[in-house]
Write a protein that holds these residues in place. Structure first.
Motif, PDB file in Angstrom:
ATOM      1  N   VAL A   1      80.344 -83.699  -9.300  1.00  0.00           N
ATOM      2  CA  VAL A   1      81.240 -82.903  -9.139  1.00  0.00           C
ATOM      3  C   VAL A   1      80.376 -81.369  -8.770  1.00  0.00           C
ATOM      4  CG1 VAL A   1      82.749 -81.303 -10.770  1.00  0.00           C
ATOM      5  CG2 VAL A   1      82.901 -83.735 -10.525  1.00  0.00           C
ATOM      6  N   LEU A   2      79.265 -81.519  -9.533  1.00  0.00           N
ATOM      7  CA  LEU A   2      78.286 -80.362  -9.292  1.00  0.00           C
ATOM      8  C   LEU A   2      77.733 -80.252  -7.861  1.00  0.00           C
ATOM      9  CD1 LEU A   2      77.174 -77.799 -10.674  1.00  0.00           C
ATOM     10  CD2 LEU A   2      75.408 -79.221 -11.426  1.00  0.00           C
ATOM     11  N   THR A   3      77.565 -81.457  -7.144  1.00  0.00           N
ATOM     12  CA  THR A   3      77.082 -81.350  -5.845  1.00  0.00           C
ATOM     13  C   THR A   3      78.143 -81.157  -4.840  1.00  0.00           C
ATOM     14  OG1 THR A   3      75.557 -83.321  -6.320  1.00  0.00           O
ATOM     15  CG2 THR A   3      76.205 -83.054  -4.080  1.00  0.00           C
ATOM     16  N   LEU A   4      79.405 -81.413  -5.114  1.00  0.00           N
ATOM     17  CA  LEU A   4      80.453 -80.925  -4.185  1.00  0.00           C
ATOM     18  C   LEU A   4      80.729 -79.601  -4.410  1.00  0.00           C
ATOM     19  CD1 LEU A   4      82.777 -83.878  -4.875  1.00  0.00           C
ATOM     20  CD2 LEU A   4      81.598 -83.527  -2.810  1.00  0.00           C
ATOM     21  N   LEU A   5      80.563 -78.773  -5.561  1.00  0.00           N
ATOM     22  CA  LEU A   5      80.701 -77.606  -5.964  1.00  0.00           C
ATOM     23  C   LEU A   5      79.510 -76.723  -4.867  1.00  0.00           C
ATOM     24  CD1 LEU A   5      81.728 -77.359  -9.693  1.00  0.00           C
ATOM     25  CD2 LEU A   5      83.224 -76.876  -7.416  1.00  0.00           C
ATOM     26  N   GLY A   6      78.326 -77.310  -5.227  1.00  0.00           N
ATOM     27  CA  GLY A   6      77.161 -76.577  -4.499  1.00  0.00           C
ATOM     28  C   GLY A   6      77.292 -76.566  -3.055  1.00  0.00           C
ATOM     29  N   LEU A   7      77.913 -77.789  -2.382  1.00  0.00           N
ATOM     30  CA  LEU A   7      78.159 -77.858  -0.993  1.00  0.00           C
ATOM     31  C   LEU A   7      78.945 -76.986  -0.476  1.00  0.00           C
ATOM     32  CD1 LEU A   7      77.860 -81.740  -0.445  1.00  0.00           C
ATOM     33  CD2 LEU A   7      76.174 -80.046   0.174  1.00  0.00           C
ATOM     34  N   VAL A   8      80.201 -76.470  -1.350  1.00  0.00           N
ATOM     35  CA  VAL A   8      81.185 -75.780  -0.939  1.00  0.00           C
ATOM     36  C   VAL A   8      80.482 -74.256  -1.043  1.00  0.00           C
ATOM     37  CG1 VAL A   8      83.350 -74.753  -1.925  1.00  0.00           C
ATOM     38  CG2 VAL A   8      83.125 -77.188  -1.887  1.00  0.00           C
ATOM     39  N   GLU A   9      79.981 -74.230  -1.973  1.00  0.00           N
ATOM     40  CA  GLU A   9      79.094 -72.623  -2.187  1.00  0.00           C
ATOM     41  C   GLU A   9      78.172 -72.366  -1.037  1.00  0.00           C
ATOM     42  OE1 GLU A   9      79.385 -69.087  -3.874  1.00  0.00           O
ATOM     43  OE2 GLU A   9      80.677 -70.865  -4.453  1.00  0.00           O
ATOM     44  N   ILE A  10      77.471 -73.418  -0.838  1.00  0.00           N
ATOM     45  CA  ILE A  10      76.386 -73.269   0.521  1.00  0.00           C
ATOM     46  C   ILE A  10      77.540 -73.074   1.693  1.00  0.00           C
ATOM     47  CG2 ILE A  10      74.936 -74.582   2.001  1.00  0.00           C
ATOM     48  CD1 ILE A  10      73.982 -76.012  -0.501  1.00  0.00           C
TER      49      ILE A  10
END
Length: 269
Positions: free
Chosen positions: A250-259
């Motif tokens: 979940v945090l990886t997906l949030l990080g990619l979205v934020e990037i």
């Protein structure tokens, strides 16, 4: 058709991956030179720094005869605990506020925010992992700790911690480009998380009612898994890698979205 075989289309995945690999490699070399220079031992500081920290903690704990709620040796406890902390603590710290100083690189078409993040994450991951491996071998050779009972559990726990650190780093690093308050809050936050991370205690030594709360923190599961791989027969480990993987994903997906969002609003310097 080329005499050596069919030519790979320039738009293929293999071609794109080859370009990104060269970009990340170049960024890694640039980061090493920028951080450590060409003098003294140069890039070897990449591995020596985390080793000095872990050895220092081990010596201090041993001198003070610190109590950590188990019969494990201080050296074994410190190496597995503090080396694990360096994974999730150093990765986000290297990515927070790292976009602004590298804006000039964005003039190059093939350089993206993800490449800058990936190069720094790889450097931190390799440095701490190398330090952990070298200290384990040295301490085992001088009799301070025993070699892991289950190396696969050690590797699995370590990879989960590296995934957690990378996911947290990408999210916090990209978010820091949106607001400078992220940088202000992250540094005190990492110090608050440190005593709760499981580096200085075993989950089994905690009261049952408090144990449920600390197991909500993903990094605790990774540390427990690493210790279970080292000396699982000497204590009762409490961890759920499935839970940790879910949080990491979940945090990886949030990080990619934020990037991606940061990349859209990026203005090269």
């Amino acid at each position: 058709m080329d005499e050596n075989g069919p030519e790979v289309p320039r738009t293929s995945f293999a071609h794109s991956f080859a370009i990104q690999r060269r970009v990340i490699h170049a960024l890694i070399l640039r980061e090493v030179i920028t951080r450590f220079g060409r003098h003294n031992i140069g890039f070897l500081w990449l591995f020596v720094e985390p080793m000095i920290f872990t050895v220092g903690v081990t010596l201090i704990w041993s001198a003070l005869k610190a109590v950590h709620g188990s019969s494990l040796t201080i050296a074994a406890f410190a190496v597995t605990g503090y080396s694990s902390v360096l994974v999730w603590r150093n990765m986000p710290s290297r990515l927070v506020d790292s976009i602004e100083p590298n804006l000039s690189l964005m003039y190059h078409r093939n350089v993206k925010i993800f490449d800058i993040f990936a190069s720094r994450l790889l450097l931190e991951g390799v440095s701490v992992a190398t330090s952990f491996l070298v200290l384990t071998i040295i301490f085992a050779a001088i009799g301070w700790l025993s070699l892991p009972e289950d190396p696969l559990k050690v590797v699995g726990g370590w990879l989960m911690l590296a995934w957690w650190g990378s996911a947290l780093g990408m999210f916090v690093g990209a978010l820091s480009h949106r607001s400078e308050l992220v940088d202000k809050f992250w540094h005190p936050m990492q110090y608050l998380l440190f005593p709760l991370s499981g580096s200085a205690w075993l989950v089994d030594s905690l009261p049952p009612e408090f144990r449920e709360w600390v197991l909500l923190l993903p990094m605790v599961h990774g540390v427990e898994c690493v210790r279970d791989g080292f000396f699982g027969s000497e204590f009762v480990a409490h961890y759920d890698l499935g839970y940790m993987a879910t949080i990491n994903l979940v945090l990886t997906l949030l990080g990619l979205v934020e990037i991606r969002r940061a990349g859209r609003n990026l203005v090269p310097a």
